[in-house]
Design a protein around this motif. Structure first.
Motif, PDB file in Angstrom:
ATOM      1  N   PRO A  54       0.836  -1.201   0.000  1.00  0.00           N
ATOM      2  CA  PRO A  54       0.000   0.000   0.000  1.00  0.00           C
ATOM      3  C   PRO A  54       0.872   1.253   0.000  1.00  0.00           C
ATOM      4  N   PHE A  55       0.458   2.245  -0.771  1.00  0.00           N
ATOM      5  CA  PHE A  55       1.167   3.516  -0.829  1.00  0.00           C
ATOM      6  C   PHE A  55       0.279   4.589  -0.210  1.00  0.00           C
ATOM      7  N   LEU A  56       0.878   5.432   0.600  1.00  0.00           N
ATOM      8  CA  LEU A  56       0.139   6.439   1.351  1.00  0.00           C
ATOM      9  C   LEU A  56      -0.081   7.701   0.526  1.00  0.00           C
ATOM     10  N   HIS A  78       8.769  -2.478   9.719  1.00  0.00           N
ATOM     11  CA  HIS A  78       9.497  -1.516  10.538  1.00  0.00           C
ATOM     12  C   HIS A  78       9.282  -0.113   9.993  1.00  0.00           C
ATOM     13  N   PHE A  79       9.429   0.898  10.854  1.00  0.00           N
ATOM     14  CA  PHE A  79       9.130   2.273  10.444  1.00  0.00           C
ATOM     15  C   PHE A  79       9.969   2.754   9.269  1.00  0.00           C
ATOM     16  N   ASP A  80      11.179   2.225   9.093  1.00  0.00           N
ATOM     17  CA  ASP A  80      12.014   2.700   7.982  1.00  0.00           C
ATOM     18  C   ASP A  80      11.446   2.308   6.618  1.00  0.00           C
ATOM     19  N   VAL A  81      10.604   1.289   6.571  1.00  0.00           N
ATOM     20  CA  VAL A  81       9.956   0.889   5.323  1.00  0.00           C
ATOM     21  C   VAL A  81       8.895   1.910   4.911  1.00  0.00           C
ATOM     22  N   ILE A  82       8.296   2.552   5.885  1.00  0.00           N
ATOM     23  CA  ILE A  82       7.213   3.498   5.617  1.00  0.00           C
ATOM     24  C   ILE A  82       7.700   4.658   4.748  1.00  0.00           C
ATOM     25  N   TYR A  83       8.932   5.069   4.920  1.00  0.00           N
ATOM     26  CA  TYR A  83       9.455   6.229   4.188  1.00  0.00           C
ATOM     27  C   TYR A  83       9.309   6.099   2.680  1.00  0.00           C
ATOM     28  N   HIS A  84       9.489   4.915   2.122  1.00  0.00           N
ATOM     29  CA  HIS A  84       9.418   4.822   0.661  1.00  0.00           C
ATOM     30  C   HIS A  84       8.049   4.374   0.151  1.00  0.00           C
ATOM     31  N   HIS A  85       7.006   4.566   0.964  1.00  0.00           N
ATOM     32  CA  HIS A  85       5.652   4.268   0.510  1.00  0.00           C
ATOM     33  C   HIS A  85       4.768   5.514   0.509  1.00  0.00           C
ATOM     34  N   ARG A  86       5.397   6.639   0.258  1.00  0.00           N
ATOM     35  CA  ARG A  86       4.669   7.891   0.079  1.00  0.00           C
ATOM     36  C   ARG A  86       4.416   8.050  -1.422  1.00  0.00           C
ATOM     37  N   LEU A  87       3.164   8.071  -1.802  1.00  0.00           N
ATOM     38  CA  LEU A  87       2.791   8.027  -3.206  1.00  0.00           C
ATOM     39  C   LEU A  87       3.378   9.169  -4.025  1.00  0.00           C
ATOM     40  N   CYS A  88       3.436  10.375  -3.475  1.00  0.00           N
ATOM     41  CA  CYS A  88       3.901  11.515  -4.276  1.00  0.00           C
ATOM     42  C   CYS A  88       5.398  11.458  -4.586  1.00  0.00           C
TER      43      CYS A  88
END
Length: 113
Positions: free
Chosen positions: A14-16, A71-81
């Motif tokens: 999923p991308f945010l 882990h939280f570091d994975v979240i950084y590269h799931h920003r859609l823009c």
């Protein structure tokens, strides 16, 4: 929230969108500090700390996506823009907003005269 293939994770993820990102972004620096604090308090290596430190950013990402264990570091590269548009040929995201071709299928936009 929409899912796309993530070439870093090598799976559908999923991308945010920006509204979702605004909810989780302020928690990311706190998660980093929690990890540092955990390592100091437990005198452990990074791998052990990542396995045992469950940040609020991780919890929110899990609630938003339904995917546990990231882990939280994975979240950084799931920003859609931060990614490019959807490829009109295969539907994968272009790897950057300025990408000149699709890394998945090789599609290129027609050049304008």
């Amino acid at each position: 929230m929409k899912s796309y293939y993530c070439w870093k994770c090598e799976r559908e993820m999923p991308f945010l969108d920006e509204q979702e990102w605004q909810q989780i972004e302020p928690l990311l620096p706190l998660a980093k500090q929690e990890l540092i604090d955990y390592r100091i308090a437990h005198n452990c290596d990074l791998t052990t700390a990542k396995r045992n430190c469950y940040s609020q950013a991780t919890q929110i990402f899990e609630l938003m996506t339904g995917l546990p264990g990231f882990h939280f570091d994975v979240i950084y590269h799931h920003r859609l823009c931060d990614w490019g548009e959807e490829c009109p040929s295969c539907g994968h995201l272009l790897r950057t907003p300025k990408a000149s071709f699709c890394a998945n299928c090789g599609w290129r936009p027609e050049s304008k005269p």
